[in-house]
Motif scaffolding. Sequence first.
Motif, mmCIF file in Angstrom:
data_model
loop_
_atom_site.group_PDB
_atom_site.id
_atom_site.type_symbol
_atom_site.label_atom_id
_atom_site.label_comp_id
_atom_site.label_asym_id
_atom_site.label_seq_id
_atom_site.Cartn_x
_atom_site.Cartn_y
_atom_site.Cartn_z
ATOM 1 N N ILE A 3 0.891 -1.153 0.000
ATOM 2 C CA ILE A 3 0.000 0.000 0.000
ATOM 3 C C ILE A 3 0.936 1.211 0.000
ATOM 4 N N VAL A 4 0.640 2.201 -0.835
ATOM 5 C CA VAL A 4 1.587 3.284 -1.096
ATOM 6 C C VAL A 4 0.925 4.647 -0.909
ATOM 7 N N VAL A 5 1.615 5.532 -0.196
ATOM 8 C CA VAL A 5 1.191 6.926 -0.110
ATOM 9 C C VAL A 5 1.845 7.661 -1.276
ATOM 10 N N THR A 6 1.036 8.399 -2.022
ATOM 11 C CA THR A 6 1.549 9.098 -3.206
ATOM 12 C C THR A 6 1.783 10.578 -2.928
ATOM 13 N N GLU A 7 2.257 11.260 -3.942
ATOM 14 C CA GLU A 7 2.571 12.679 -3.839
ATOM 15 C C GLU A 7 1.342 13.547 -3.606
ATOM 16 N N LYS A 8 0.158 12.983 -3.755
ATOM 17 C CA LYS A 8 -1.062 13.734 -3.434
ATOM 18 C C LYS A 8 -1.088 14.120 -1.956
ATOM 19 N N CYS A 9 -0.367 13.388 -1.127
ATOM 20 C CA CYS A 9 -0.295 13.668 0.305
ATOM 21 C C CYS A 9 0.608 14.854 0.614
ATOM 22 N N LYS A 10 1.535 15.139 -0.282
ATOM 23 C CA LYS A 10 2.526 16.193 -0.036
ATOM 24 C C LYS A 10 1.838 17.536 0.214
ATOM 25 N N ASP A 11 2.194 18.143 1.314
ATOM 26 C CA ASP A 11 1.678 19.436 1.751
ATOM 27 C C ASP A 11 0.195 19.421 2.111
ATOM 28 N N CYS A 12 -0.407 18.265 2.209
ATOM 29 C CA CYS A 12 -1.761 18.120 2.759
ATOM 30 C C CYS A 12 -1.621 17.476 4.135
ATOM 31 N N ARG A 13 -1.064 16.271 4.105
ATOM 32 C CA ARG A 13 -0.757 15.501 5.303
ATOM 33 C C ARG A 13 -1.959 15.318 6.222
ATOM 34 N N PHE A 14 -3.081 14.942 5.618
ATOM 35 C CA PHE A 14 -4.227 14.546 6.425
ATOM 36 C C PHE A 14 -3.849 13.246 7.119
ATOM 37 N N THR A 15 -4.365 13.014 8.293
ATOM 38 C CA THR A 15 -3.967 11.818 9.041
ATOM 39 C C THR A 15 -5.148 10.938 9.432
ATOM 40 N N GLU A 16 -6.243 11.035 8.717
ATOM 41 C CA GLU A 16 -7.361 10.128 8.960
ATOM 42 C C GLU A 16 -6.913 8.674 8.816
ATOM 43 N N CYS A 17 -5.986 8.446 7.908
ATOM 44 C CA CYS A 17 -5.482 7.105 7.627
ATOM 45 C C CYS A 17 -4.850 6.440 8.855
ATOM 46 N N VAL A 18 -4.135 7.204 9.641
ATOM 47 C CA VAL A 18 -3.444 6.606 10.785
ATOM 48 C C VAL A 18 -4.413 6.151 11.856
ATOM 49 N N THR A 19 -5.594 6.756 11.902
ATOM 50 C CA THR A 19 -6.567 6.391 12.939
ATOM 51 C C THR A 19 -7.240 5.056 12.667
ATOM 52 N N VAL A 20 -7.200 4.591 11.429
ATOM 53 C CA VAL A 20 -7.821 3.299 11.101
ATOM 54 C C VAL A 20 -6.796 2.186 10.905
ATOM 55 N N CYS A 21 -5.527 2.513 10.953
ATOM 56 C CA CYS A 21 -4.473 1.519 10.735
ATOM 57 C C CYS A 21 -4.310 0.639 11.980
ATOM 58 N N PRO A 22 -4.491 -0.668 11.829
ATOM 59 C CA PRO A 22 -4.388 -1.549 12.996
ATOM 60 C C PRO A 22 -2.957 -1.896 13.408
ATOM 61 N N VAL A 23 -1.963 -1.511 12.598
ATOM 62 C CA VAL A 23 -0.578 -1.918 12.898
ATOM 63 C C VAL A 23 0.418 -0.767 12.964
ATOM 64 N N MET A 32 4.629 15.006 4.411
ATOM 65 C CA MET A 32 3.720 13.933 4.004
ATOM 66 C C MET A 32 3.937 12.683 4.836
ATOM 67 N N LEU A 33 3.107 11.681 4.595
ATOM 68 C CA LEU A 33 3.200 10.395 5.270
ATOM 69 C C LEU A 33 3.754 9.344 4.326
ATOM 70 N N TYR A 34 4.231 8.256 4.917
ATOM 71 C CA TYR A 34 4.778 7.124 4.164
ATOM 72 C C TYR A 34 4.339 5.855 4.878
ATOM 73 N N ILE A 35 4.205 4.771 4.130
ATOM 74 C CA ILE A 35 3.819 3.489 4.712
ATOM 75 C C ILE A 35 5.011 2.546 4.716
ATOM 76 N N ASP A 36 5.231 1.923 5.859
ATOM 77 C CA ASP A 36 6.279 0.911 5.990
ATOM 78 C C ASP A 36 5.726 -0.405 5.456
ATOM 79 N N ALA A 70 9.266 2.324 -3.627
ATOM 80 C CA ALA A 70 10.589 2.311 -2.994
ATOM 81 C C ALA A 70 10.770 3.494 -2.050
ATOM 82 N N LEU A 71 10.252 4.664 -2.427
ATOM 83 C CA LEU A 71 10.388 5.838 -1.570
ATOM 84 C C LEU A 71 9.670 5.644 -0.239
ATOM 85 N N ASN A 72 8.454 5.081 -0.271
ATOM 86 C CA ASN A 72 7.733 4.813 0.975
ATOM 87 C C ASN A 72 8.545 3.881 1.863
ATOM 88 N N ALA A 73 9.072 2.816 1.287
ATOM 89 C CA ALA A 73 9.864 1.855 2.062
ATOM 90 C C ALA A 73 11.106 2.497 2.653
#
Length: 93
Positions: A3-23, A32-36, A70-73
Motif C-alpha cells: 500500500i503506497v502513499v503518493t505525492e497527493k499527500c505532499k503538503d496536505c498531510r491529512f492523518t485520517e489514515c493513521v486512525t484506522v491503521c491496525p498496525v 507527508m506520510l509514508y507506509i512501511d 521504494a520511496l515509501n519503504a
Amino acid sequence: MAIVVTEKCKDCRFTECVTVCPVACFHGDDRMLYIDPEACILCQACVPVCPVQAIYDEVDLPPEWTHLVALNAERATTLPVVEEKQMPLKASV
C-alpha cells in the motif's frame, strides 16, 4: 505488493489514515506520510478514508508513481511512526 502513499499527500498531510491503521505502519515528515511495507498488513483500511485519495494499493498505482513504492519503504525506516490524528497542513480538501 504494498500500500503506497503518493505525492497527493505532499503538503496536505491529512492523518485520517493513521486512525484506522491496525498496525501503526505510517511514518511522517513535515510534508507527508509514508507506509512501511514491512509493517503493513495490506488491510487497505486507510485507502477509502484519505480525503485526497493519496493512498493506493500497488496494483492500482498509476505508472507515474511506481517510484513511490521504494520511496515509501526507504523513508518509513528513517521517520517516526504517526499513530494519532494531527492537524492537516491544508485547512480543507
